[in-house]
Structures are given as C-alpha cells and as structure tokens.
Scaffold this motif. Sequence first.
Motif, PDB file in Angstrom:
ATOM      1  N   GLY A 265      51.574  45.101  38.392  1.00  0.00           N
ATOM      2  CA  GLY A 265      51.174  43.765  39.009  1.00  0.00           C
ATOM      3  C   GLY A 265      50.413  42.950  38.305  1.00  0.00           C
ATOM      4  O   GLY A 265      50.078  41.732  38.445  1.00  0.00           O
ATOM      5  N   ASP A 266      49.565  43.470  37.108  1.00  0.00           N
ATOM      6  CA  ASP A 266      48.782  42.578  36.225  1.00  0.00           C
ATOM      7  C   ASP A 266      49.797  41.858  35.494  1.00  0.00           C
ATOM      8  O   ASP A 266      50.983  41.902  35.367  1.00  0.00           O
ATOM      9  CB  ASP A 266      47.861  43.510  35.429  1.00  0.00           C
ATOM     10  N   VAL A 267      49.172  41.097  34.560  1.00  0.00           N
ATOM     11  CA  VAL A 267      49.905  39.919  33.949  1.00  0.00           C
ATOM     12  C   VAL A 267      49.632  39.847  32.346  1.00  0.00           C
ATOM     13  O   VAL A 267      48.292  39.772  32.158  1.00  0.00           O
ATOM     14  CB  VAL A 267      49.668  38.590  34.549  1.00  0.00           C
ATOM     15  N   VAL A 268      50.455  39.792  31.699  1.00  0.00           N
ATOM     16  CA  VAL A 268      50.428  39.384  30.290  1.00  0.00           C
ATOM     17  C   VAL A 268      51.001  37.956  30.015  1.00  0.00           C
ATOM     18  O   VAL A 268      52.296  37.964  30.133  1.00  0.00           O
ATOM     19  CB  VAL A 268      50.787  40.434  29.279  1.00  0.00           C
ATOM     20  N   LEU A 269      50.006  36.922  29.445  1.00  0.00           N
ATOM     21  CA  LEU A 269      50.720  35.990  29.137  1.00  0.00           C
ATOM     22  C   LEU A 269      50.852  35.595  27.655  1.00  0.00           C
ATOM     23  O   LEU A 269      49.890  35.854  26.833  1.00  0.00           O
ATOM     24  CB  LEU A 269      49.791  34.533  29.681  1.00  0.00           C
ATOM     25  N   PHE A 270      52.007  35.536  27.028  1.00  0.00           N
ATOM     26  CA  PHE A 270      52.300  34.913  25.664  1.00  0.00           C
ATOM     27  C   PHE A 270      52.061  33.677  25.394  1.00  0.00           C
ATOM     28  O   PHE A 270      53.308  32.769  25.741  1.00  0.00           O
ATOM     29  CB  PHE A 270      53.616  35.647  25.287  1.00  0.00           C
ATOM     30  N   SER A 271      51.066  33.135  25.084  1.00  0.00           N
ATOM     31  CA  SER A 271      50.792  31.824  24.804  1.00  0.00           C
ATOM     32  C   SER A 271      50.886  31.568  23.089  1.00  0.00           C
ATOM     33  O   SER A 271      49.896  31.181  22.221  1.00  0.00           O
ATOM     34  CB  SER A 271      49.232  31.421  25.117  1.00  0.00           C
ATOM     35  N   SER A 272      52.151  31.820  22.710  1.00  0.00           N
ATOM     36  CA  SER A 272      52.637  31.963  21.444  1.00  0.00           C
ATOM     37  C   SER A 272      54.106  31.914  21.180  1.00  0.00           C
ATOM     38  O   SER A 272      54.821  32.154  22.305  1.00  0.00           O
ATOM     39  CB  SER A 272      52.114  33.236  20.684  1.00  0.00           C
ATOM     40  N   ARG A 273      54.486  31.610  20.076  1.00  0.00           N
ATOM     41  CA  ARG A 273      55.799  31.431  19.893  1.00  0.00           C
ATOM     42  C   ARG A 273      56.472  33.012  19.069  1.00  0.00           C
ATOM     43  O   ARG A 273      55.520  33.451  18.443  1.00  0.00           O
ATOM     44  CB  ARG A 273      56.372  30.468  18.923  1.00  0.00           C
ATOM     45  N   GLN A 274      57.537  33.165  19.266  1.00  0.00           N
ATOM     46  CA  GLN A 274      57.959  34.445  18.434  1.00  0.00           C
ATOM     47  C   GLN A 274      58.278  33.960  16.841  1.00  0.00           C
ATOM     48  O   GLN A 274      59.228  33.121  16.991  1.00  0.00           O
ATOM     49  CB  GLN A 274      59.328  34.916  19.045  1.00  0.00           C
ATOM     50  N   ILE A 275      57.536  34.255  16.206  1.00  0.00           N
ATOM     51  CA  ILE A 275      58.002  34.101  14.727  1.00  0.00           C
ATOM     52  C   ILE A 275      59.164  34.890  14.258  1.00  0.00           C
ATOM     53  O   ILE A 275      59.356  35.967  14.565  1.00  0.00           O
ATOM     54  CB  ILE A 275      56.745  34.539  13.742  1.00  0.00           C
ATOM     55  N   PRO A 276      60.227  33.978  13.665  1.00  0.00           N
ATOM     56  CA  PRO A 276      61.485  34.968  13.331  1.00  0.00           C
ATOM     57  C   PRO A 276      61.112  36.003  12.569  1.00  0.00           C
ATOM     58  O   PRO A 276      60.322  35.958  11.768  1.00  0.00           O
ATOM     59  CB  PRO A 276      62.203  33.755  12.585  1.00  0.00           C
ATOM     60  N   GLY A 277      61.648  37.327  13.076  1.00  0.00           N
ATOM     61  CA  GLY A 277      61.607  38.556  12.277  1.00  0.00           C
ATOM     62  C   GLY A 277      60.612  39.396  13.287  1.00  0.00           C
ATOM     63  O   GLY A 277      60.573  40.403  12.897  1.00  0.00           O
ATOM     64  N   ASN A 278      59.782  38.639  14.155  1.00  0.00           N
ATOM     65  CA  ASN A 278      58.999  39.526  15.093  1.00  0.00           C
ATOM     66  C   ASN A 278      59.855  39.854  16.412  1.00  0.00           C
ATOM     67  O   ASN A 278      59.108  40.758  17.032  1.00  0.00           O
ATOM     68  CB  ASN A 278      57.608  39.040  15.081  1.00  0.00           C
ATOM     69  N   GLU A 279      60.908  39.471  16.388  1.00  0.00           N
ATOM     70  CA  GLU A 279      61.314  39.514  17.951  1.00  0.00           C
ATOM     71  C   GLU A 279      61.584  40.995  18.202  1.00  0.00           C
ATOM     72  O   GLU A 279      61.090  41.475  19.504  1.00  0.00           O
ATOM     73  CB  GLU A 279      62.871  38.847  17.831  1.00  0.00           C
ATOM     74  N   LEU A 280      61.940  41.738  17.412  1.00  0.00           N
ATOM     75  CA  LEU A 280      62.349  43.289  17.864  1.00  0.00           C
ATOM     76  C   LEU A 280      60.802  44.086  18.270  1.00  0.00           C
ATOM     77  O   LEU A 280      60.755  44.523  19.376  1.00  0.00           O
ATOM     78  CB  LEU A 280      62.652  43.876  16.950  1.00  0.00           C
ATOM     79  N   ALA A 281      59.862  43.565  17.467  1.00  0.00           N
ATOM     80  CA  ALA A 281      58.691  44.242  17.569  1.00  0.00           C
ATOM     81  C   ALA A 281      57.820  43.700  18.757  1.00  0.00           C
ATOM     82  O   ALA A 281      57.301  44.365  19.797  1.00  0.00           O
ATOM     83  CB  ALA A 281      57.537  43.811  16.485  1.00  0.00           C
ATOM     84  N   ILE A 282      58.098  42.550  18.990  1.00  0.00           N
ATOM     85  CA  ILE A 282      57.501  41.802  20.367  1.00  0.00           C
ATOM     86  C   ILE A 282      58.090  42.402  21.513  1.00  0.00           C
ATOM     87  O   ILE A 282      57.591  42.716  22.739  1.00  0.00           O
ATOM     88  CB  ILE A 282      57.485  40.203  20.358  1.00  0.00           C
ATOM     89  N   GLY A 283      59.596  42.380  21.557  1.00  0.00           N
ATOM     90  CA  GLY A 283      60.564  42.605  22.614  1.00  0.00           C
ATOM     91  C   GLY A 283      60.032  44.568  22.896  1.00  0.00           C
ATOM     92  O   GLY A 283      60.026  44.675  24.066  1.00  0.00           O
TER      93      GLY A 283
END
Length: 555
Positions: A327-345
């Motif tokens: 129920g808590d929330v994480v806001l990603f106030s940023s863009r995914q830098i190409p190459g980081n998609e997997l780690a962010i995912g």
Amino acid sequence: MNVHRTKAKSELLFLALGGSGEIGMNVNLYCCDGKWLMVDLGMTFADPHYPGIDLVFADLEFIEDRRKDLLGVVLTHAHEDHIGAVPYFAEELGVPLYATPFTARLVQAKLDEAGIADRVKLNILPNDSAFSLGPFDIRYVPLAHSIAEGNALLIDTPHGRIFHTGDWKLDDEPRVGVPATEEELREIGDEGVLALVCDSTNVFNSAASGSEGAVRAGLLESVAAQRGRRVVVTTFASNVARLQTLGEVAQACNRQLCVAGRSLDRIIGVAKASGYLKDFPDTISPEAAMDLPRGEVMVLATGGQGEARAALARIAGKQHPITLEAGDVVLFSSRQIPGNELAIGRIQNTLADRGINIVTDRQSMIHVSGHPGRPELVALYDWIQPEMLVPVHGEIRHMAEQARLGLSEGIPRAIVQKNGDLVRLAPDGPVKIGEERAGRLLLDGELIVPADGEAISARRKLSQFGLVTVALAANREGKLVSPVEIASIGLPLDDDMAAFVAEAQADVAQAIRDMKGDRKRDPLALAEAVRLAARRATQRWTGKKPVVQVMLREG
Ligand SMILES: [Zn+2]
Ligand SMILES: [Zn+2]
C-alpha cells in the motif's frame, strides 16, 4: 594531419573526441589559429560489453600531443558526462579548468577526492561571466537543464562566433537559476553566429520537454493523493530544481522530509553552499522517519536508475532502516536512462511483488527531460540564426536527424560529424578535413586501459564460454612425462565433470602421441595441439568452445 599545419593555418576547427556518435563522455575541442580550447571532459558508464568496468573515458591522445597549445578546459555543467573524466585527466593535461560556482564545487570535491586539488588550477567564474583564453573570447550563457547552472558558451573568435549549447531546454518556470531569455538569445543571433553546436539528445521528441513548474503541480497532486501511506520519491541527486520542488511538496503535504543516499546529502550541501535550496526543509533521520505516522513522512531516495547499492534498492530489498509495506508508494521522478531498464525493472518488480505501488512519469506528470524536443530546437534556430549547424551530444541517428531538421528549418549548412572527425568551421566550412585518433579508455580497477585491448576481449570471451586449463609436462622429444591435469571454470557439466575430464585427458594424451616428426619437439606446436584437443573435447560435451589455457612444462 600534422601538428605543424594547424599551427600555420588561419582557421577555426572543431573536433569531438567524445559525445559525437554516443550519448556520454563529452569532450569537444575548438582550434583557432593553432590554439586549442576544450569544452567539457566527461565520462560514460560502462555497459555489459565491458565486463567488470564501471567507467569509460574518451582517448585524449590527440590533444595530449598538443598540450602546449591547449589553453584550458571550460566546463558547461556538472553532469558526469561533462565533468566525470576531470579527476582522471586534468593533472596530465596541465591546463586550467573553468566552471561556474555550483559546477566548480562538485569538480573541486572530485579533485580533493583524487588528491590532486593542489596540482590542478580550477577557476570559479560567476554565472553569466565572460573571459578570454588566447584567441577565444568566452561567455557563459545560462540555459535551463536538469541540473543547476546549465550553460551554453558563446565563443567569439576572429573567424566568427560559436554558440555551443551544452545540454539545454527551454523552460518558462525552471524553479532554479535564471536562463537567458528569448530576447537575449535573439540579441546573440542578431550579432551574428557562425556555428550552432547543439545538443541532439531529444531530436526525435515531437513535443517540447515541459517545465519544472508543471512537474511541481504533478508531484504535488501525486503525493497529496497518498494520504496515510508512506511515500518514497527517487530522482537524480543533481537535479537541484527537482529537489527544491520535492522540499516544497513535502511541506505542502505536511510530511517531514527524510533523505536516504549519500549523493543526495552531498548535492544538497553543495547546492546550499552555492545559494540554492534556501527554503529546503530540515530533514529527519530514517529512524525518526520510521517513528512518524506513515502519512507524515516523505523519503527522498537515491537509486532511481536501479543502482544495486543505492538507497532504493536496499529499501526494496528490506536492507534499509526505511521500511515499506503493501500500500505504500514509490514515485519515480526520473527517466529511465537507456541501458538501465533491466535494473530499474528488477527493483520495480521487487516492490510490486511486495504490494508497494509504483508511480512513474508514464502515469503522472512527475518528470520532464532536460533536453530540447523539436519545438525547442526550432525555436533556438530561429533566435540564433546560425550560418551552420553542428549537431553533437547524440548517437549518429540523433545527430543526422538534427542536421535534417536544421536544414529544413532554413539553416544554410549542417554537418554530421562524429568522434575523431576534424571539421573546419571557417573559412569555407563546415567541411571534414581529416580523421584523428579518437577511442575509448576504460577504468579497469585502478588502471586506465584501451577499450579494444586484449584483457577486455579475453574477459568477454571468458564470461561467455568459460575456461579450461590443461597442465602437463613433456620432454624434449615431445613425450608426456606427467599425467595431464585439467581444470575448468564456468563449464555447465556438474555430475558429468569427472567423465568429461577423463575423456579430455585421454584426448590430449592421444593428440600428443599423434604428433609427427619435428613438430613434436616444438613446444609451441605441442601446446597448440593440446589446446585444440581440449577445445574439441569440451565442444563435444557442451557445444561451446571455451578459452583453453595450456601450461606446458619441460620435464
Ligand atoms: Zn547534462
Ligand atoms: Zn550531457
């Protein structure tokens, strides 16, 4: 090209050693009548193509050979792709650095950390200031970007003026700093600009980047909607405007602010020392934050790019004093830098698996880019009215597209250049007049090595195919005088390993027996026969060709 020629000729040249043909490690050079000026000295983060490597730098040999004619390094802003290589190369270049105060403080910290602060001259220039280096008259022109003190450079030379944009966007409500106005930029254009050297990052975006002011409204709405829930927001630490916005959002939502992550602490300190974040709220410790009711705290965390050791990854993995529940929330106030998609995912999946809600810039207006979309590029072309366009800060596709856009918008000439292309801007430019050495260097442990070196390609092979080591002793007649020993790393044989080793040992022994005549007495030929036999055996068992290392002793 020889050094002599550039010195003798009265001309204005441009040469990128990094950042043209890639997004990252910007290193741009201008040459006026034989004197060189460097703009930015950045690095890039390594991708899996370079196993075991974090940082990549431009090869500076070209300019190191011309050090005596290099006048200085002017830094546009403090992103790593513009200053990251400074601590590794500034001392060797041996020329002064120039930066505005916020950038200079971050560079100073890097020089201190590298232990070279007393050997590198760092000149701190006020925002909007002008200074001269040999034939170059330089003026900082502030432009909005996703960091405090984004700057273009107006570089005046006897051959004409260059407007080097640095990283930029147009923003009516940048929240931090005072970017040059349309009127000021039109004035620069009215005085005549030879070349616009321009950021290409977002040339494929048909919309403008959007304003920090709009992000404030979006963040306020998104956080206000989380009544009674613990909120974590992650963003780029260096985005001072965003930090200011998040401080205000926390206050407006009656939440205490907690900062998790060293780079955030550091940037907040530097920003305050540089006169920014004046009304930033006092922050509380993670422990104090955990004592507050869930709806009364907002956590600012590093790690929005999926960095494994940063605060967000540890919060997601329950290895941090800040804890989250379903129920808590994480806001990603940023863009995914190409190459980081997997780690962010991976982090987002960990959070989702725990029932924690995720809000990204795709659902809500909580992030805008710091680079110009097409409408902003077109506006700048109109204001600056350059005689020629030199796209930089992009992969080839971005730069080629920006050249097309500029020409279609009426800029008379454009050139698509890449790292190492020596371009004459004046007289009679732009024209490519040569190709110079440009390459990549890697920080490998504590050593700086060529990216195309043997060590890295071997490591790449090892990581894909594994290693088989064969040790044996043979006498001068090429006869085995010891058992063949075989060890391996990274072969997927598990229970079959012993059988594989026995077969490979037999194959190696047979290969030696099969050698004929003089070849038997040649240790190199013997080792090669052993290597091939071991490789064939491994291929038979695994379908892969490992790296085979032969240790041949004379017995
Ligand atoms: Zn930047
Ligand atoms: Zn950049």
